[in-house]
Design a protein around this motif. Sequence first.
Motif, PDB file in Angstrom:
ATOM      1  N   GLU A 125       0.814  -1.210   0.000  1.00 21.04           N
ATOM      2  CA  GLU A 125       0.000   0.000   0.000  1.00 21.04           C
ATOM      3  C   GLU A 125       0.854   1.270   0.000  1.00 21.04           C
ATOM      4  O   GLU A 125       0.361   2.360  -0.292  1.00 21.04           O
ATOM      5  N   TYR A 126       2.139   1.136   0.335  1.00 20.76           N
ATOM      6  CA  TYR A 126       3.033   2.293   0.326  1.00 20.76           C
ATOM      7  C   TYR A 126       3.684   2.492  -1.043  1.00 20.76           C
ATOM      8  O   TYR A 126       4.730   3.125  -1.150  1.00 20.76           O
ATOM      9  N   HIS A 127       3.085   1.953  -2.096  1.00 25.96           N
ATOM     10  CA  HIS A 127       3.705   1.979  -3.416  1.00 25.96           C
ATOM     11  C   HIS A 127       3.939   3.406  -3.913  1.00 25.96           C
ATOM     12  O   HIS A 127       4.901   3.670  -4.651  1.00 25.96           O
ATOM     13  N   LYS A 128       3.080   4.358  -3.535  1.00 31.88           N
ATOM     14  CA  LYS A 128       3.276   5.739  -3.965  1.00 31.88           C
ATOM     15  C   LYS A 128       4.537   6.326  -3.336  1.00 31.88           C
ATOM     16  O   LYS A 128       5.284   7.072  -3.992  1.00 31.88           O
TER      17      LYS A 128
ATOM     18  N   SER B 211       7.533   4.817  -5.079  1.00 29.45           N
ATOM     19  CA  SER B 211       7.748   5.443  -6.382  1.00 29.45           C
ATOM     20  C   SER B 211       8.431   6.796  -6.249  1.00 29.45           C
ATOM     21  O   SER B 211       9.326   7.139  -7.039  1.00 29.45           O
ATOM     22  N   ILE B 212       8.036   7.564  -5.244  1.00 32.03           N
ATOM     23  CA  ILE B 212       8.618   8.897  -5.045  1.00 32.03           C
ATOM     24  C   ILE B 212      10.091   8.800  -4.654  1.00 32.03           C
ATOM     25  O   ILE B 212      10.934   9.584  -5.113  1.00 32.03           O
TER      26      ILE B 212
ATOM     27  N   ASP C 129       7.798  16.434  -3.995  1.00 28.45           N
ATOM     28  CA  ASP C 129       6.974  15.367  -3.426  1.00 28.45           C
ATOM     29  C   ASP C 129       7.724  14.525  -2.403  1.00 28.45           C
ATOM     30  O   ASP C 129       7.137  13.667  -1.758  1.00 28.45           O
TER      31      ASP C 129
ATOM     32  N   LEU D  51       0.489  10.692   2.304  1.00 25.93           N
ATOM     33  CA  LEU D  51       0.402   9.428   1.570  1.00 25.93           C
ATOM     34  C   LEU D  51       0.393   8.238   2.518  1.00 25.93           C
ATOM     35  O   LEU D  51      -0.346   7.270   2.304  1.00 25.93           O
TER      36      LEU D  51
ATOM     37  N   ALA E 298      -2.590   5.476   3.034  1.00 28.65           N
ATOM     38  CA  ALA E 298      -2.311   4.042   2.883  1.00 28.65           C
ATOM     39  C   ALA E 298      -2.670   3.271   4.144  1.00 28.65           C
ATOM     40  O   ALA E 298      -3.231   2.173   4.078  1.00 28.65           O
TER      41      ALA E 298
END
Length: 392
Positions: free
Chosen positions: A290-293, A296-297, A369, A378, A382
């Motif tokens: 769920e911490y994929h964002k 990605s950052i 970000d 974020l 999540a």
Amino acid sequence: MIKIFGLSLSNKSSSVRTNKTNLNKTVPNFFVNGANLKPLAFDTVSFTSRRKQKDKPNNNLSIPPVKSSVRDADDKVMHEKERTITNVLAHRISREASYDTKQLEITLKQSLDSLIPENNNSCDREHPIYNLEFRTKGANSIREKATQKYLFSKEAVINRLGDIIGARIILGDNSKNSADLVIDKLIETVKEGRLKIIEVENHTPYDKKFQYVGQTKLHKLAQASSDRFGIFVNVKSVRNETGYTAVHLSLLFPDGYRGEIQILGRDVAELKELEDIPYKILQGKSVNPEYHKIVSILEPLCPVSDDPDDPENIRRARLKKEFIAYTSAAYKYERNKVNLNKRRDMIPYFLTLGEFAQSQRRKIHLPLDMDFNNLYRLKTSADYKIKHSKEQ
């Protein structure tokens, strides 16, 4: 101000503001006859993947029986490895360790009772403890760590993993007085034989003025455990380039399991809760999908190959160094906060990238970000999804 959702906690965790009405029970000196094992190098307890039971009193302090089944206490995804301990064994270790976690919870609630505000009132100089948190490492996390350390038996896991059992003593402020009061209470508890400390770590940034407790006070705590249990207790000063500041106490339980108590201020704990995720990503450790964002950052901070001379790796290494400098400045920013009466429903505010750039008086290259305030939003989103997926 709005009330945010609680952060995600594992099923084996508890985060409580202690109600004092049931703290007059007698706890046996169950640490007196513990094995006198030499301290080893321990891992740091992480509370990132837990499900928080915010402000929920826990008045049932009776010791529960060890149940025959257990749900995973973490949110990690265990990938198949060539060799690791079995899932059944990992669950058994987590289940057995949960008994020691409960014992530790009882002990700390009793020994620190006088430092906890009555009826969830605000902290003050005489009652500096904001919260007590406890967690047992889940089966997936135990298997992952056992694989990383090449541990393939129950005995090896118990002897080498120092963070299966974890507790946090969170202070309402960052003052030396608050930490000293806690250490004094723990010294009394050790002398009574109810807490066996086998190593003390004073995590300080390079600027020692930000440390919570002086080495002299920590040596008194170590000496108390040395005298009580006839062991050598080492006191280490750990300088962290990230600026993380806390006191870590490694514990040994009578059944051989090991654990850790962390002592830190509320503001530092809030940042540490968030910063654990970038730390794991940069170390190549697994985090919840769920911490994929966030992954990605932060991906531009990770190397693209094993070649240190690769121009892209060099660029990313510089960016990573800048992020670590930002992290260090963010921790110092948290340490400078002194308000004991901060509202419990306030959204944390961290040092922004703009403020960091201004303090550096030079151009920085980190994307906006990567600002901790954005990462916190974020993570909160999540954690909310993780919590409700488990409840369904």
